[in-house]
Design a protein around this motif. Structure first.
Motif, mmCIF file in Angstrom:
data_model
loop_
_atom_site.group_PDB
_atom_site.id
_atom_site.type_symbol
_atom_site.label_atom_id
_atom_site.label_comp_id
_atom_site.label_asym_id
_atom_site.label_seq_id
_atom_site.Cartn_x
_atom_site.Cartn_y
_atom_site.Cartn_z
ATOM 1 N N ALA A 14 36.299 50.379 32.918
ATOM 2 C CA ALA A 14 35.826 49.455 33.398
ATOM 3 C C ALA A 14 36.128 48.938 35.002
ATOM 4 O O ALA A 14 37.464 50.321 35.085
ATOM 5 C CB ALA A 14 36.468 47.847 33.659
ATOM 6 N N ASP A 18 38.011 44.790 37.541
ATOM 7 C CA ASP A 18 37.296 43.891 36.124
ATOM 8 C C ASP A 18 38.591 44.614 35.660
ATOM 9 O O ASP A 18 39.228 43.226 35.210
ATOM 10 C CB ASP A 18 36.538 44.804 35.199
ATOM 11 C CG ASP A 18 35.102 44.702 36.116
ATOM 12 O OD1 ASP A 18 35.177 43.431 37.588
ATOM 13 O OD2 ASP A 18 34.326 44.938 36.246
ATOM 14 N N VAL A 19 39.572 45.378 35.429
ATOM 15 C CA VAL A 19 40.429 45.656 34.743
ATOM 16 C C VAL A 19 41.978 44.691 35.569
ATOM 17 O O VAL A 19 42.851 44.028 34.600
ATOM 18 C CB VAL A 19 40.698 47.480 34.876
ATOM 19 C CG1 VAL A 19 42.257 47.218 33.642
ATOM 20 C CG2 VAL A 19 40.385 47.841 34.353
ATOM 21 N N VAL A 22 41.485 40.905 34.127
ATOM 22 C CA VAL A 22 42.138 40.951 32.975
ATOM 23 C C VAL A 22 43.606 40.911 33.106
ATOM 24 O O VAL A 22 44.186 39.725 31.901
ATOM 25 C CB VAL A 22 41.658 41.079 32.091
ATOM 26 C CG1 VAL A 22 42.119 42.044 30.334
ATOM 27 C CG2 VAL A 22 39.932 41.797 31.956
ATOM 28 N N GLU A 103 35.615 53.864 36.250
ATOM 29 C CA GLU A 103 36.261 53.920 35.217
ATOM 30 C C GLU A 103 38.125 53.103 35.964
ATOM 31 O O GLU A 103 37.690 53.836 37.492
ATOM 32 C CB GLU A 103 36.878 55.253 34.180
ATOM 33 C CG GLU A 103 35.495 54.969 33.379
ATOM 34 C CD GLU A 103 36.071 56.345 32.073
ATOM 35 O OE1 GLU A 103 34.905 56.217 31.159
ATOM 36 O OE2 GLU A 103 36.442 57.268 32.922
ATOM 37 N N VAL A 144 40.446 44.216 27.610
ATOM 38 C CA VAL A 144 38.784 44.271 28.961
ATOM 39 C C VAL A 144 37.559 44.390 28.272
ATOM 40 O O VAL A 144 36.665 44.369 28.813
ATOM 41 C CB VAL A 144 39.731 45.587 29.445
ATOM 42 C CG1 VAL A 144 38.035 46.258 30.413
ATOM 43 C CG2 VAL A 144 40.675 45.307 31.017
ATOM 44 N N ALA A 145 37.432 44.966 27.031
ATOM 45 C CA ALA A 145 36.395 45.410 26.333
ATOM 46 C C ALA A 145 35.910 44.085 26.097
ATOM 47 O O ALA A 145 33.913 43.699 26.207
ATOM 48 C CB ALA A 145 36.790 46.382 25.282
ATOM 49 N N GLN A 147 35.349 41.425 27.633
ATOM 50 C CA GLN A 147 35.630 41.008 29.112
ATOM 51 C C GLN A 147 33.450 40.864 28.766
ATOM 52 O O GLN A 147 33.143 40.748 29.427
ATOM 53 C CB GLN A 147 36.328 40.900 30.236
ATOM 54 C CG GLN A 147 37.658 40.288 29.537
ATOM 55 C CD GLN A 147 37.623 38.580 29.893
ATOM 56 O OE1 GLN A 147 36.812 38.009 30.572
ATOM 57 N NE2 GLN A 147 37.794 37.630 28.847
ATOM 58 N N HIS A 148 33.428 42.664 28.223
ATOM 59 C CA HIS A 148 32.828 43.307 29.452
ATOM 60 C C HIS A 148 31.390 43.051 28.496
ATOM 61 O O HIS A 148 31.666 43.346 27.253
ATOM 62 C CB HIS A 148 32.037 44.802 29.426
ATOM 63 C CG HIS A 148 32.699 44.692 30.910
ATOM 64 N ND1 HIS A 148 34.927 45.358 31.022
ATOM 65 C CD2 HIS A 148 32.655 44.623 31.802
ATOM 66 C CE1 HIS A 148 34.872 45.362 32.381
ATOM 67 N NE2 HIS A 148 34.013 44.828 32.847
#
Length: 148
Positions: A14, A18-19, A22, A103, A144-145, A147-148
Motif C-alpha cells: 500500500a 495509507d500505511v 494505519v 508499496e 493495512v490489508a 483497510q483496503h
C-alpha cells in the motif's frame, strides 16, 4: 547491562500515506483488556502513552506491565517509541519509505537494554527480539490489508 539491537523490515502493499495512517492509529482498541491509553495523554503523535499487560509467563503466570510512549516523530516518515517493563527498557524507531509499485518499506531499528543477559545467550535473545519486531510488522500489514 547489555544493549541488544533489534531490526526488522517488510514491504507492505500500500502507499506510504495509507500505511502511515494505519500505523499512526493506536491499535489498543483491538484488545482493550491488554492495552489501555493513559487518561489525558494524546492517543497518537508525540506524547501518546499507553500501558500494555503482557501475556502470562511460565512457570507462575506472572505478567509484565509495560509503559510505552511516542518520544519523537516526523509525520509520515518515522516514529520513535520507548517502552519500559520493570527492569528493562526498549526503544525502537519505525521508518516508512516509498517502495516501487506504490508499496511501502517499513523498517524497525532499535535496542533493548536488560540486566543479566549472559553473552552466550545474547544472540538468541536478539533473534527473539527481531522476531517480535517482525511480528509487529506483520500485524501492521494485516491492519493495512483490512483497510483496503
Amino acid at each position: 547491562m547489555p544493549r541488544i539491537q533489534t531490526n526488522a523490515s517488510r514491504v507492505i502493499g500500500a502507499p506510504r500515506a495509507d500505511v502511515w495512517a494505519v500505523a499512526a492509529t493506536p491499535d489498543c482498541e483491538e484488545d482493550p483488556g491488554l492495552c489501555q491509553h493513559i487518561v489525558g495523554a494524546p492517543k497518537s503523535g508525540v506524547g501518546a502513552r499507553h500501558v500494555i499487560l503482557g501475556p502470562p509467563a511460565p512457570p507462575h503466570g506472572i505478567r509484565t506491565v509495560m509503559f510505552s510512549e511516542v518520544v519523537a516523530e516526523l509525520d509520515g516518515h518515522w516514529r520513535s517509541v520507548q517502552t519500559h517493563g520493570g527492569a528493562w527498557e526498549h526503544e525502537e524507531t519505525w521508518f516508512f519509505t516509498d517502495a516501487p509499485d506504490g508499496e511501502t518499506l517499513v523498517r524497525i531499528s532499535g535496542w533493548h537494554l536488560r540486566p543479566s543477559v549472559p553473552a552466550a545467550r545474547s544472540s538468541s535473545y536478539q533473534a527473539a527480539l527481531d522476531k517480535l519486531a517482525m511480528d509487529a510488522l506483520d500485524r501492521l500489514a494485516d491492519r493495512v490489508a483490512a483497510q483496503h
